[in-house]
Write an enzyme that holds these catalytic residues in place. Structure first.
Site, PDB file in Angstrom:
ATOM      1  N   HIS A 108      40.192  56.234   9.845  1.00  0.00           N
ATOM      2  CA  HIS A 108      39.875  55.672  11.159  1.00  0.00           C
ATOM      3  C   HIS A 108      40.651  56.510  12.185  1.00  0.00           C
ATOM      4  O   HIS A 108      41.543  56.013  12.876  1.00  0.00           O
ATOM      5  CB  HIS A 108      40.234  54.187  11.202  1.00  0.00           C
ATOM      6  CG  HIS A 108      39.507  53.397  12.250  1.00  0.00           C
ATOM      7  ND1 HIS A 108      38.755  52.282  11.973  1.00  0.00           N
ATOM      8  CD2 HIS A 108      39.407  53.570  13.587  1.00  0.00           C
ATOM      9  CE1 HIS A 108      38.236  51.787  13.106  1.00  0.00           C
ATOM     10  NE2 HIS A 108      38.625  52.565  14.101  1.00  0.00           N
TER      11      HIS A 108
ATOM     12  N   TYR B  32      28.214  47.600  19.611  1.00  0.00           N
ATOM     13  CA  TYR B  32      28.811  47.002  20.814  1.00  0.00           C
ATOM     14  C   TYR B  32      27.794  46.827  21.937  1.00  0.00           C
ATOM     15  O   TYR B  32      27.802  45.831  22.632  1.00  0.00           O
ATOM     16  CB  TYR B  32      29.989  47.855  21.310  1.00  0.00           C
ATOM     17  CG  TYR B  32      31.165  47.777  20.362  1.00  0.00           C
ATOM     18  CD1 TYR B  32      32.074  46.732  20.462  1.00  0.00           C
ATOM     19  CD2 TYR B  32      31.331  48.711  19.345  1.00  0.00           C
ATOM     20  CE1 TYR B  32      33.133  46.617  19.573  1.00  0.00           C
ATOM     21  CE2 TYR B  32      32.385  48.605  18.452  1.00  0.00           C
ATOM     22  CZ  TYR B  32      33.286  47.564  18.564  1.00  0.00           C
ATOM     23  OH  TYR B  32      34.319  47.440  17.678  1.00  0.00           O
TER      24      TYR B  32
ATOM     25  N   ASN C  44      28.518  49.566  13.176  1.00  0.00           N
ATOM     26  CA  ASN C  44      29.322  49.120  14.317  1.00  0.00           C
ATOM     27  C   ASN C  44      28.414  49.043  15.533  1.00  0.00           C
ATOM     28  O   ASN C  44      27.757  50.024  15.884  1.00  0.00           O
ATOM     29  CB  ASN C  44      30.470  50.095  14.608  1.00  0.00           C
ATOM     30  CG  ASN C  44      31.542  50.060  13.521  1.00  0.00           C
ATOM     31  OD1 ASN C  44      31.455  49.274  12.576  1.00  0.00           O
ATOM     32  ND2 ASN C  44      32.538  50.900  13.663  1.00  0.00           N
TER      33      ASN C  44
ATOM     34  N   ARG D 154      38.796  43.935   6.966  1.00  0.00           N
ATOM     35  CA  ARG D 154      38.579  45.385   6.986  1.00  0.00           C
ATOM     36  C   ARG D 154      39.744  46.046   7.711  1.00  0.00           C
ATOM     37  O   ARG D 154      40.006  45.741   8.880  1.00  0.00           O
ATOM     38  CB  ARG D 154      37.259  45.706   7.704  1.00  0.00           C
ATOM     39  CG  ARG D 154      37.052  47.191   7.902  1.00  0.00           C
ATOM     40  CD  ARG D 154      35.684  47.545   8.492  1.00  0.00           C
ATOM     41  NE  ARG D 154      35.656  48.980   8.723  1.00  0.00           N
ATOM     42  CZ  ARG D 154      35.545  49.562   9.914  1.00  0.00           C
ATOM     43  NH1 ARG D 154      35.385  48.837  11.019  1.00  0.00           N
ATOM     44  NH2 ARG D 154      35.580  50.863  10.031  1.00  0.00           N
TER      45      ARG D 154
ATOM     46  N   GLU E 187      33.013  55.872  12.095  1.00  0.00           N
ATOM     47  CA  GLU E 187      32.430  56.476  13.296  1.00  0.00           C
ATOM     48  C   GLU E 187      32.715  57.969  13.452  1.00  0.00           C
ATOM     49  O   GLU E 187      33.389  58.382  14.414  1.00  0.00           O
ATOM     50  CB  GLU E 187      32.915  55.722  14.549  1.00  0.00           C
ATOM     51  CG  GLU E 187      32.593  54.247  14.539  1.00  0.00           C
ATOM     52  CD  GLU E 187      32.879  53.567  15.883  1.00  0.00           C
ATOM     53  OE1 GLU E 187      33.445  54.219  16.767  1.00  0.00           O
ATOM     54  OE2 GLU E 187      32.514  52.396  16.040  1.00  0.00           O
TER      55      GLU E 187
ATOM     56  N   GLU F  68      31.821  46.235  12.645  1.00  0.00           N
ATOM     57  CA  GLU F  68      32.504  45.973  13.925  1.00  0.00           C
ATOM     58  C   GLU F  68      31.497  45.413  14.917  1.00  0.00           C
ATOM     59  O   GLU F  68      30.387  45.946  15.051  1.00  0.00           O
ATOM     60  CB  GLU F  68      33.092  47.244  14.555  1.00  0.00           C
ATOM     61  CG  GLU F  68      34.323  47.764  13.878  1.00  0.00           C
ATOM     62  CD  GLU F  68      34.891  49.018  14.543  1.00  0.00           C
ATOM     63  OE1 GLU F  68      34.721  49.196  15.770  1.00  0.00           O
ATOM     64  OE2 GLU F  68      35.503  49.811  13.808  1.00  0.00           O
TER      65      GLU F  68
HETATM   66  C1  FCB Z   1      35.104  51.450  17.964  1.00  0.00           C
HETATM   67  C2  FCB Z   1      36.304  51.817  17.113  1.00  0.00           C
HETATM   68  C3  FCB Z   1      37.402  50.794  17.124  1.00  0.00           C
HETATM   69  C4  FCB Z   1      37.590  50.164  18.473  1.00  0.00           C
HETATM   70  C5  FCB Z   1      36.266  49.687  19.029  1.00  0.00           C
HETATM   71  C6  FCB Z   1      36.382  49.003  20.361  1.00  0.00           C
HETATM   72  O1  FCB Z   1      34.465  52.606  18.399  1.00  0.00           O
HETATM   73  O2  FCB Z   1      35.901  52.034  15.787  1.00  0.00           O
HETATM   74  O3  FCB Z   1      38.575  51.396  16.638  1.00  0.00           O
HETATM   75  O4  FCB Z   1      38.219  51.059  19.319  1.00  0.00           O
HETATM   76  O5  FCB Z   1      35.380  50.747  19.134  1.00  0.00           O
END
Ligand code: FCB
Length: 429
Positions: A115, A280, A278, A71, A160, A334
């Site tokens: 992006h 985290y 995405n 990607r 995002e 992500e």
């Molecule tokens: C996300 C972004 C990516 C990177 C990660 C850590 O929010 O899409 O570009 O910065 O976080």
């Protein structure tokens, strides 16, 4: 069974460098990075990982990893240096070469159109505050589809939009660095409108699988109202309109109102082929005090170098929830972690915490998949250490270490680990 894709993700401004080469126009990040104090280490994406020149070496690494998909994003200012109008053939030629080289290596290209690197020329005419930018985005989408849709099976419109709108125009942490809620809400709506118009343009010009990538943070807490408020802000604000439910009612939306025109919500809700997720970390909240509707609680468990709590169960909960809310196939577009990796000349950079993070999150994802979630792929963020936006080069997310002084790439232990996982799961292909 559907094919499951193991991949890795990057984005143009974070890795390409070559910011002034072959006719590329300026983006809002080139300009933002010049502002004193905007980037933690005073750096920019001017050189980054020099991927623009080193992409053959990077594809060789992807091949070694056994990646099934990659990607990456296309830099709008390389294709249209002034944002609209004049086309830059050399910019398109780069992505042509990249796509061909990926296909030759047996790797499926998964393209993100936006992006965060808006052409500066469009920012000067209002950026995402302006409705015109949504139309400019659809024109750009058409150009990319005409050039690449014969070979690229997956297109995501935006990455995002939450970050583009709220970090870019409200908190000012990201380009263009404005601090104005009204501007942020306009930007949010025009981003979504641009998404819907781009979906139409992509489909009209041969794109097969079209989707959108959103960032989510599942919210936890004792107080239902606080959880609900934070959930609207972090998760539902962009998801609801895309799924045809309109914007969620939120105290912070009124005033100021969104610049919605007749027909916009239908365009925004155009049917998609997939949703990119995405993930985290999670958020923990309690009722707020004073003017703040919610209060964020500190992490309960260990955190990454970003200060983000490691919470793999959040990914499981999120996937289950999304599969209740939509029947769209899901891709984890992500997932990954920053840790302060060091390299002293070894063959492999040891990053045990990243290995544990990826292992636990992949496990959580597969648990959800085993319970029926239509999960079609997983992309590690990121293939390479890179320019982490306002943090510059101070945060390392790669499974491959980049020694910026020499541009040498050194696989971390997590890269070796990921390679083994991909080899071990042939049944999923
Ligand atoms: C996300 C972004 C990516 C990177 C990660 C850590 O929010 O899409 O570009 O910065 O976080």
């Amino acid at each position: 069974m559907n094919q499951f894709l193991f991949g890795a993700a990057t984005s143009a401004y974070q890795i390409e460098g070559a910011a002034r080469e072959d006719g590329r126009g300026l983006s809002i990040w080139d300009v933002f990075a010049q502002k004193p104090g905007a980037i933690a280490d005073g750096s920019s994406g001017e050189v980054a990982c020099d991927h623009y020149h080193r992409y053959p070496e990077d594809i060789a690494l992807m091949r070694w990893l056994g990646l099934q998909a990659y990607r990456f994003s296309v830099a709008w200012p390389r294709i249209l240096p002034e944002g609209r109008g004049r086309l830059n053939p050399k910019g398109l030629a780069f992505y042509d070469r990249l796509v061909d080289a990926l296909l030759e290596a047996g790797i499926t290209p998964f393209v993100t159109l936006y992006h965060w690197d808006l052409p500066w020329a469009l920012e000067e005419r209002g950026g995402w505050r302006s409705r015109e930018t949504a139309h400019a985005f659809a024109e750009y989408a058409e150009i990319v589809a005409r050039a690449l849709a014969d070979r690229v099976p997956f297109f995501a419109t935006l990455n995002e939009p939450w970050c583009s709108a709220f970090l870019g125009y409200w908190t000012g942490e990201h380009a263009p660095g404005e601090r104005n809620l009204e501007a942020a809400l306009k930007a949010a709506h025009h981003l979504l409108l641009g998404h819907g118009l781009a979906v139409e343009a992509l489909r009209a010009h041969g794109a097969k699988e079209v989707g959108l990538v959103l960032n989510f943070a599942p919210v936890y807490g004792e107080d239902e109202e606080a959880v609900n408020r934070a959930d609207i802000y972090h998760n539902r604000f962009f998801l609801d309109p895309v799924l045809g439910r309109g914007y969620p009612e939120s105290p912070f939306l009124n005033p100021p109102p969104m610049p919605i025109q007749e027909g916009d919500l239908e365009i925004i809700a155009r049917p998609l082929d997939f949703l990119g997720v995405n993930y985290y970390s999670r958020a923990r909240v309690a009722p707020g005090e004073g003017v703040y509707p919610v209060r964020y609680l500190p992490p309960e468990r260990e955190v990454t170098d970003m200060g983000w709590e490691v919470y793999p169960e959040g990914l499981y909960d999120l996937l289950k929830r999304l599969s209740r809310e939509t029947s769209l196939p899901l891709y984890i577009t992500e997932n990954g972690a920053a840790y302060p990796d060091r390299w002293h000349g070894e063959e492999v950079v040891e990053d045990p915490k990243r290995v544990a993070y990826l292992r636990d999150h992949l496990e959580a994802a597969f648990k959800a998949k085993a319970e029926g979630v239509d999960l079609r792929g997983y992309f590690v963020w990121s293939l390479l250490d890179n320019f982490e936006w306002a943090f510059g080069y101070t945060k390392r997310f790669g499974i491959i270490y980049v020694d910026y002084a020499t541009q040498r790439r050194i696989p971390k232990r997590s890269a070796h680990w990921y390679r083994e996982q991909i080899q071990k799961k042939p049944v999923l292909r």
